[in-house]
Design a protein around this motif. Structure first.
Motif, short mmCIF file in Angstrom:
data_model
loop_
_atom_site.label_atom_id
_atom_site.label_comp_id
_atom_site.label_asym_id
_atom_site.label_seq_id
_atom_site.Cartn_x
_atom_site.Cartn_y
_atom_site.Cartn_z
N TRP A 46 -1.04 -8.01 18.83
CA TRP A 46 -0.90 -6.92 17.87
C TRP A 46 0.28 -7.13 16.95
O TRP A 46 1.29 -7.74 17.34
CB TRP A 46 -0.73 -5.59 18.61
CG TRP A 46 -1.98 -5.18 19.31
CD1 TRP A 46 -2.38 -5.55 20.56
CD2 TRP A 46 -3.01 -4.33 18.80
NE1 TRP A 46 -3.59 -4.99 20.86
CE2 TRP A 46 -4.00 -4.23 19.80
CE3 TRP A 46 -3.18 -3.65 17.61
CZ2 TRP A 46 -5.14 -3.47 19.63
CZ3 TRP A 46 -4.33 -2.88 17.45
CH2 TRP A 46 -5.29 -2.81 18.44
N LEU A 47 0.16 -6.64 15.72
CA LEU A 47 1.24 -6.68 14.72
C LEU A 47 1.56 -5.27 14.27
O LEU A 47 0.66 -4.52 13.88
CB LEU A 47 0.79 -7.48 13.49
CG LEU A 47 0.32 -8.91 13.71
CD1 LEU A 47 -0.28 -9.47 12.43
CD2 LEU A 47 1.47 -9.78 14.20
N LYS A 48 2.83 -4.89 14.34
CA LYS A 48 3.26 -3.62 13.76
C LYS A 48 3.60 -3.92 12.31
O LYS A 48 4.40 -4.80 12.02
CB LYS A 48 4.48 -3.05 14.48
CG LYS A 48 4.87 -1.68 13.97
CD LYS A 48 6.01 -1.09 14.78
CE LYS A 48 6.28 0.34 14.33
NZ LYS A 48 7.37 0.92 15.14
N VAL A 49 2.95 -3.20 11.40
CA VAL A 49 3.08 -3.51 9.97
C VAL A 49 3.44 -2.27 9.15
O VAL A 49 3.21 -1.14 9.59
CB VAL A 49 1.75 -4.10 9.42
CG1 VAL A 49 1.42 -5.42 10.10
CG2 VAL A 49 0.60 -3.13 9.56
N ASN A 50 3.99 -2.52 7.98
CA ASN A 50 4.12 -1.47 6.98
C ASN A 50 2.74 -1.31 6.36
O ASN A 50 2.14 -2.28 5.89
CB ASN A 50 5.14 -1.85 5.91
CG ASN A 50 6.55 -1.86 6.46
OD1 ASN A 50 6.95 -0.93 7.12
ND2 ASN A 50 7.28 -2.92 6.19
N VAL A 51 2.22 -0.11 6.36
CA VAL A 51 0.86 0.15 5.88
C VAL A 51 0.88 0.41 4.37
O VAL A 51 1.63 1.26 3.91
CB VAL A 51 0.25 1.36 6.62
CG1 VAL A 51 -1.16 1.63 6.14
CG2 VAL A 51 0.27 1.14 8.12
N PRO A 52 0.05 -0.32 3.61
CA PRO A 52 0.02 -0.11 2.16
C PRO A 52 -0.79 1.13 1.79
O PRO A 52 -1.86 1.07 1.20
CB PRO A 52 -0.64 -1.38 1.64
CG PRO A 52 -1.53 -1.82 2.76
CD PRO A 52 -0.82 -1.42 4.02
N ALA A 53 -0.30 2.29 2.22
CA ALA A 53 -0.96 3.57 1.97
C ALA A 53 0.10 4.67 1.98
O ALA A 53 1.21 4.46 2.43
CB ALA A 53 -2.01 3.84 3.05
N ARG A 54 -0.27 5.82 1.48
CA ARG A 54 0.66 6.94 1.48
C ARG A 54 0.65 7.63 2.83
O ARG A 54 -0.38 7.64 3.49
CB ARG A 54 0.28 7.92 0.37
CG ARG A 54 0.43 7.28 -0.99
CD ARG A 54 0.50 8.34 -2.06
NE ARG A 54 0.51 7.76 -3.37
CZ ARG A 54 1.61 7.36 -4.00
NH1 ARG A 54 2.78 7.48 -3.43
NH2 ARG A 54 1.53 6.84 -5.20
N PRO A 55 1.73 8.19 3.29
CA PRO A 55 3.02 8.24 2.61
C PRO A 55 3.76 6.90 2.72
O PRO A 55 3.53 6.14 3.66
CB PRO A 55 3.79 9.32 3.37
CG PRO A 55 3.22 9.27 4.75
CD PRO A 55 1.76 8.90 4.56
#
Length: 78
Positions: A46-55
């Protein structure tokens, strides 16, 4: 594994498919062009990522097998 046009990438609250589904991103449909995640942490498959969505600032977990990973040496200095 390169993410294909029209593929769905599921984003979970925890590093488990049994956890809460936070978002589903449709590559090339909802998001035009390549989807790029910044990896914050790794945990097994698994990868914890910054999601390219709001907020803005939202993070979540995606399966490593759903994306192609690479590293680079670029940095932005402000």
């Amino acid at each position: 594994n390169n993410t294909k046009y029209g593929a769905i990438i599921n984003v979970y609250a925890e590093a488990s498919q049994q956890s809460q589904l936070l978002n589903s991103l449709a590559v090339g449909l909802e998001i035009k062009g390549a989807v790029v995640f910044t990896v914050v942490e790794t945990q097994g498959d698994w990868l914890k990522v910054n999601v390219p969505a709001r907020p803005n600032g939202k993070t979540g977990w995606i399966r490593k097998s759903d994306v192609h990973t690479f590293q680079h040496r670029y940095a932005v200095r402000i």
